[in-house]
Design an enzyme around this catalytic site. Structure first.
Site, short mmCIF file in Angstrom:
data_model
loop_
_atom_site.label_atom_id
_atom_site.label_comp_id
_atom_site.label_asym_id
_atom_site.label_seq_id
_atom_site.Cartn_x
_atom_site.Cartn_y
_atom_site.Cartn_z
N LYS A 79 1.16 -1.39 -0.28
CA LYS A 79 -0.19 -0.04 0.05
C LYS A 79 1.01 1.28 0.21
CE LYS A 79 -3.97 0.85 0.57
NZ LYS A 79 -5.42 0.33 0.06
N GLY A 175 -20.05 7.02 5.47
CA GLY A 175 -19.52 7.19 4.02
C GLY A 175 -20.70 6.98 3.01
N GLY A 177 -19.94 7.45 -0.50
CA GLY A 177 -18.71 8.22 -1.14
C GLY A 177 -18.57 7.25 -2.37
N VAL A 179 -17.85 4.13 -2.84
CA VAL A 179 -18.31 2.53 -2.35
C VAL A 179 -19.66 2.83 -1.72
CG1 VAL A 179 -18.36 0.07 -1.09
CG2 VAL A 179 -16.14 1.20 -1.89
P1 NAD Z 1 -13.96 7.32 -0.96
O1 NAD Z 1 -12.83 8.50 -0.48
O2 NAD Z 1 -15.56 7.82 -2.07
O3 NAD Z 1 -15.55 6.92 0.12
C1 NAD Z 1 -15.53 7.68 1.65
C2 NAD Z 1 -16.86 8.32 1.74
O4 NAD Z 1 -16.43 8.42 3.12
C3 NAD Z 1 -16.88 9.83 1.69
O5 NAD Z 1 -17.92 10.86 1.11
C4 NAD Z 1 -16.20 10.46 2.54
O6 NAD Z 1 -16.44 11.87 2.61
C5 NAD Z 1 -16.61 9.67 3.96
N1 NAD Z 1 -16.11 10.01 5.30
C6 NAD Z 1 -15.48 10.59 5.31
N2 NAD Z 1 -15.01 10.47 7.09
C7 NAD Z 1 -16.44 10.45 7.38
C8 NAD Z 1 -16.89 10.13 8.64
N3 NAD Z 1 -16.55 10.22 9.67
N4 NAD Z 1 -18.36 9.51 8.95
C9 NAD Z 1 -18.85 9.42 7.53
N5 NAD Z 1 -18.18 9.49 6.50
C10 NAD Z 1 -17.01 9.60 6.26
O7 NAD Z 1 -13.68 6.16 -0.86
P2 NAD Z 1 -14.31 4.36 -0.75
O8 NAD Z 1 -13.98 4.24 -2.34
O9 NAD Z 1 -16.24 4.12 -1.36
O10 NAD Z 1 -13.53 3.76 -0.14
C11 NAD Z 1 -14.40 3.43 1.43
C12 NAD Z 1 -13.22 2.79 2.21
O11 NAD Z 1 -13.79 1.82 1.39
C13 NAD Z 1 -12.51 3.21 1.96
O12 NAD Z 1 -11.88 2.38 3.81
C14 NAD Z 1 -11.39 2.26 1.85
O13 NAD Z 1 -10.00 1.23 1.50
C15 NAD Z 1 -12.47 0.78 1.61
N6 NAD Z 1 -12.31 0.38 -0.09
C16 NAD Z 1 -12.75 1.09 -1.29
C17 NAD Z 1 -12.26 -0.18 -2.57
C18 NAD Z 1 -12.72 0.42 -3.44
O14 NAD Z 1 -13.06 -0.36 -4.09
N7 NAD Z 1 -12.62 1.53 -3.82
C19 NAD Z 1 -11.82 -1.54 -1.99
C20 NAD Z 1 -12.16 -2.59 -1.06
C21 NAD Z 1 -12.05 -1.08 0.58
#
Ligand code: NAD
Length: 347
Positions: A79, A175, A177, A179
């Site tokens: 990572k 969250g 975002g 996912v």
């Molecule tokens: P992202 O940055 O698109 O979304 C994260 C969201 O969480 C954002 O909208 C942000 O504003 C929100 N957030 C941050 N702090 C917060 C809080 N305290 N309370 C509520 N919301 C909050 O990221 P993502 O790609 O959706 O990934 C989300 C998580 O899943 C991460 O931990 C990432 O490592 C993990 N993940 C993602 C993937 C993927 O395919 N994108 C795969 C495996 C794991």
């Protein structure tokens, strides 16, 4: 975090990169390459200190190694973090970062993660071939990750209730975002009730425009009476302050490193909450980038992501048989894979 702790953490290598011209400050951690090259996304955060960035990247790279091994992928775990304001990046910064990745000669392959996008990775590709998750490939892996989580929620429902489907449940999503939004889409399509929280007002209004959901303040998400809590934001959210507040039966979400520490898995078990191990159920993203590297289709990625639910079921069964937790079973499987003493699961 002391140097001794870093040295004894079991990582193959931890490399710091500093580029004065572009202001790049990055750390690339490689936990294990015994099953293949280490693959893991690049996260950009304005960490308060370099120690905090180091702690994060070490935990995340270890998680990637376990994730790849538990998913039976021929990949190791690594990572990277770039210590920077996510809103203050530049093309030259990403090009310098690509050179850093390139210097590791393929032992580390990067992809997008929190605060990095498919477009950013296209810039990284100008200076290294060791990058995936590109627009030219299978694109954003988040919808595949969300599908895997949905299937694992179904398996968890069978484990806890026996007779309830997704249409009967209430899910609290932390969250909205990439996912989180894709998961909300899956859940609403399947008829679940959804409550959501995010610190980003814009992300929330996009969700509210598209879906019938209830919105709560970020801190109130822990108190929502629901069946499933789905952490889809950042890590460490299952901790001493939050576990007592949870009013759910199941935790199943995409965030990496949801547990503040190992003891919190036991605390959840003692509280009667089924915890679906994060790195097992969120492997859909890694599966997608793996299939992109192999030149396979998105359908294959979706099929493999859906099959994560069978793995989860196996870990639930083994935990019941052995009087352990699903997390212990998943860890033990992954460790044996990395040591070459266990065979892949066949379904
Ligand atoms: P992202 O940055 O698109 O979304 C994260 C969201 O969480 C954002 O909208 C942000 O504003 C929100 N957030 C941050 N702090 C917060 C809080 N305290 N309370 C509520 N919301 C909050 O990221 P993502 O790609 O959706 O990934 C989300 C998580 O899943 C991460 O931990 C990432 O490592 C993990 N993940 C993602 C993937 C993927 O395919 N994108 C795969 C495996 C794991």
């Amino acid at each position: 975090m002391s140097l001794d702790e870093v040295m004894t953490d079991g990582h193959e290598s931890v490399t710091f990169f500093h580029d004065e011209t572009t202001g790049l400050e990055a750390i690339i951690a490689i936990y294990d390459t015994s099953l293949g090259p280490s693959l893991g996304g690049t996260r950009i955060l304005d960490y308060e200190t370099k120690e905090k960035a180091l702690e994060d990247v070490l935990r995340l790279s270890r998680g990637m190694a376990y994730k790849a091994a538990a998913a039976d992928l021929p990949l190791g775990g690594g990572k990277a973090v770039i210590i920077n304001d996510p809103d203050e990046t530049s093309e030259t910064l990403f090009e310098a970062y690509g050179k850093a990745v390139d210097s590791l000669e393929g032992r580390y392959i990067t992809a997008e993660d929190v605060n990095t996008s498919v477009e950013d990775m296209a810039i990284v590709q100008r200076t290294t071939d060791h990058v995936t998750g590109l627009d030219t490939g299978l694109g954003d892996p988040s919808p595949v990750t969300a599908r895997g989580i949905l299937e694992c929620i179904k398996t968890s429902l069978d484990q806890v209730y026996a007779d309830r489907g997704v249409e009967d449940i209430h899910v609290a999503v932390q969250g909205a975002g990439k996912v989180g939004k894709a998961l909300i889409d899956e859940l609403r399509t399947a008829g679940a009730t959804v409550t959501v929280a995010d610190v980003d007002e814009q992300a929330l209004s996009t969700i509210q425009e598209e879906y019938d959901v209830t919105v709560v303040d970020p801190d109130a998400i822990y108190d929502v009476e629901c069946d499933v809590f789905a952490p889809c934001a950042l890590g460490g959210v299952l901790n001493d302050d939050t576990i007592d507040r949870l009013r759910c039966d199941i935790i199943a979400g995409s965030a990496n490193n949801q547990l503040a520490s190992r003891k919190h898995a036991e605390a959840l078990d003692a509280a009667g909450i089924l915890y679906a191990p994060d790195y097992v159920i969120n492997a859909g993203g890694l599966i997608t980038v793996y299939h992109e590297m192999e030149g396979n289709s998105k359908e294959t990625a979706y099929e493999d992501a859906e099959a994560i639910a069978d793995r989860l079921k196996t870990f639930y069964q083994r935990a019941e048989e052995n009087g352990t937790t699903p997390l212990e079973e998943a860890d033990s499987y992954a460790e044996q894979k990395m040591q070459g003493t266990d065979h892949s699961m066949v379904f």
